[in-house]
Design an enzyme around this catalytic site. Structure first.
Site, short mmCIF file in Angstrom:
data_model
loop_
_atom_site.label_atom_id
_atom_site.label_comp_id
_atom_site.label_asym_id
_atom_site.label_seq_id
_atom_site.Cartn_x
_atom_site.Cartn_y
_atom_site.Cartn_z
N HIS A 459 0.81 -1.22 0.00
CA HIS A 459 0.00 0.00 0.00
C HIS A 459 0.84 1.27 0.00
O HIS A 459 2.02 1.27 0.32
CB HIS A 459 -1.04 -0.01 1.13
CG HIS A 459 -0.54 0.19 2.52
ND1 HIS A 459 -1.37 0.59 3.54
CD2 HIS A 459 0.68 0.06 3.07
CE1 HIS A 459 -0.68 0.68 4.66
NE2 HIS A 459 0.56 0.38 4.40
N GLU A 460 0.20 2.35 -0.43
CA GLU A 460 0.84 3.65 -0.67
C GLU A 460 1.93 3.55 -1.74
O GLU A 460 2.94 4.25 -1.68
CB GLU A 460 1.39 4.24 0.62
CG GLU A 460 0.39 4.41 1.73
CD GLU A 460 -0.86 5.19 1.31
OE1 GLU A 460 -0.76 5.99 0.35
OE2 GLU A 460 -1.91 5.00 1.92
N GLY A 461 1.70 2.71 -2.73
CA GLY A 461 2.65 2.56 -3.82
C GLY A 461 3.51 1.34 -3.61
O GLY A 461 4.31 1.27 -2.68
#
Length: 612
Positions: A459-461
């Site tokens: 998550h978050e890239g």
């Protein structure tokens, strides 16, 4: 939490020289005593409200009865205790309910909550990022109504980017935002739109902890022909509250057209609701019409630029959360190794079965696993605190110092997110290994730490996205200004290490590693064809991350040696040992990662579907 607190005290006092910040006007009301009080309070709250219920939040995961999402009462109490502590707003100005603490102190203090239960602490982290974005890009009334209520913990916040059909490809989002009638631009809360679409993987997207949830939603404003523009053009950012409010921030009693479509059932991180949200499906009819009401933040078409403010902050937060999960596993396995007796040492004639078993921590291979965890975990903590210190420099330093901090943050953010996520997870795997078979059972906490941490590489890239960002944008932006600045900092540490007894060889090794990464960077881009360079962006990210961590470990070691008698000898020797471990066992790995980068290896790019 003792090991984390000891690490914090050392890094803040002896390495980052936190006292120097208190000479600046913004932080003049604070001192070392303030920091001690804040850390003490957060450690106590984490021990009382978070840690005892971490397993409960995992086993009693969120469930939806068709009307409401249910969470354990302990999750409500923990999240609200976090808000009541003032830590959501700790670094904000007094007039917004903040304490004007340095951001590095806020992040350090938040670490206790993440250490106690990373999933239960996520509500506060997301809310802080949401409100901070509005402080940077919102109108004065948006800051007063939405951000201020989030800082106070009255409302919690989310970020809504991904969609089921698009995933990480934000250019393919299809959520629409159309002006809400004539005069839509005159709404006091911001230009008013109606949103329709679906958002996926929304952490904290539905719960009953607070009276309202403030969603920050990316959506496209259609062109004059009613069609959505391709790519990222037309993407704007909107505030979409779960329950509608008036310009004074009071609930109107009307529900916005945002509904829960379902909960995602996760491997770990179960204490945070993770949702699929439908916007504008017509279940609720605010103002008598379908469509979720949203208030635009910033200019039309500038949504991604605004959202990256929260995304970058969240990336540092994700990395620090990964460090805390690694730390939790390290402390558990360290305690286990100190108290579990098993096996006997090898003597000249082999093992003597008549001798009593020795503690696990007396075996060299167990020490190897514990030392690796220490190197990964404390290195990750140092990385997160260094980035937080750069944020403080960006906001309160001189013009030159602020600009340098901005450039360094640009380059280091992909590392701050990805490196702790990968190596904190490896630390958790080693923690399971130290426990042996017991580590693979639910009777010990380390299996949950591993499951929780596995999310952070996604998550978050994802890892791959961070690699593309680093090699494709960050090291080449502004003519490579950020990379040159970072190289200067690394070279300075290598030179200073050369003046410290026992560290000169490490300084030389760091300088050589810097040269190899620099040469590989040039080789990757030598053809000028992005596909040639970016096919191997992930191994580049891994090598670059190890270079950064070697630099930080050596810089910390220099500080430990300079601290003199003010630093306890076990802390000094532990720090030096972890640094030596990193240089002997980890830094040599960069050559294997850099080889395909420098050669612009085409294997992965040219691999065909039917060959699999």
């Amino acid at each position: 939490m003792k090991t984390y607190r000891d690490t914090l005290d050392f890094l803040l006092q002896h390495w980052l020289q936190l006292d120097a910040l208190f000479t600046r006007e913004r932080f003049a009301d604070h001192s070392a005593e303030t920091v001690t009080s804040v850390l003490d309070t957060c450690e106590r709250l984490a021990r009382e409200k978070f840690a005892p219920f971490n397993r409960l939040a995992d086993t009693e995961e969120p469930h939806f009865d068709g009307e409401r999402v249910h969470l354990p009462r302990a999750t409500h109490e923990a999240a609200l205790a976090y808000a009541d502590s003032g830590m959501i707003a700790a670094a904000q100005p007094y007039e917004f309910g903040g304490m004007q603490l340095p951001f590095v102190v806020q992040l350090a203090a938040a670490g206790f909550f993440k250490l106690g239960s990373v999933a239960m602490s996520a509500y506060g982290m997301l809310t802080a990022g949401n409100a901070n974005l509005l402080m940077a890009h919102g109108t004065p009334l948006q800051r007063e109504v939405f951000a201020k209520n989030e800082f106070a913990g009255r409302w919690f916040g989310t970020m809504c980017l991904s969609e089921p059909q698009a995933g990480s490809s934000l250019s393919d989002i299809a959520t629409r935002a159309v002006p809400d009638g004539e005069g839509f631009e005159a709404d006091p809360l911001g230009p008013r739109y109606r949103l329709t679409g679906n958002k996926m993987w929304i952490s904290g997207g539905e719960h009953e902890i607070t009276e309202n949830i403030v969603h920050l939603v990316l959506a496209k404003i259609p062109g004059p022909d009613g069609k959505l523009l391709p790519g990222t053009r037309g993407i704007s950012l909107f505030i979409v509250p779960k329950r509608l409010i008036d310009p004074q921030g009071q609930l109107t009693g009307e529900r916005n057209d945002v509904v829960l479509a379902g909960l995602n059932h996760k491997l770990g991180y179960r204490g945070t609701t993770n949702t699929l949200l439908n916007f504008g499906e017509g279940k609720h009819m605010p103002g008598g019409a379908a469509g979720a009401i949203g208030y635009r933040v910033g200019e039309a078409g500038q949504g991604l630029r605004c959202m990256f403010h929260m995304m970058n902050e969240a990336r540092i937060g994700v990395g620090f959360g990964a460090a805390m999960l690694g730390s939790a596993g390290y402390e558990a396995s360290l305690d286990y190794a100190r108290n579990r007796s098993q096996g006997r040492p090898m003597g000249p004639a082999g093992k003597d079965a008549t001798q009593p078993p020795v503690r696990l921590i007396e075996h060299a291979d167990v020490k190897r696993m514990l030392l690796a965890q220490k190197a990964y975990v404390e290195g990750s903590i140092a990385l997160g605190l260094y980035c937080a210190r750069l944020v403080d420099e960006q906001h309160t330093g001189s013009v030159q110092a602020a600009d340098e901090a901005r450039l360094l943050l640009e380059v280091l953010t992909p590392i701050a997110k990805s490196w702790p996520s990968e190596w904190g997870l490896e630390a958790n795997s080693l923690a399971i290994q130290v426990h042996g078979g017991y580590g693979y059972t639910r009777d010990f906490p380390v299996e949950q730490h591993w499951r929780d941490n596995r999310l952070n590489m996604i998550h978050e890239g994802t890892h791959g996205i961070q690699g593309l960002d680093l090699l494709g944008r960050k090291v080449v932006m502004d003519g490579g200004a950020g990379l040159k600045l970072l190289a200067g900092r690394i070279s300075d540490t290598a030179q200073r290490a050369g003046q410290v007894a026992g560290l000169a060889a490490r300084g030389n090794a760091l300088g050589a590693a810097l040269q190899r990464v620099g040469a590989a960077t040039k080789s990757a881009w030598a053809s000028g064809v992005p596909e040639d360079a970016l096919a191997n962006a992930t191994p580049y990210l891994q090598a670059f991350g190890h270079l950064v961590l070697a630099w930080l470990w050596l810089d910390v070691a220099v500080a430990a040696q300079a601290a003199g008698p003010g630093l306890a000898e076990p802390r000094r020797q532990g720090t030096l040992s972890a640094m030596h471990y990193f240089f002997d066992f980890e830094l040599p790995k960069i050559d294997a990662w850099l080889a395909p980068v420098a050669a612009r290896n085409t294997l992965t790019r040219e691999m065909r579907d039917d060959w699999f």
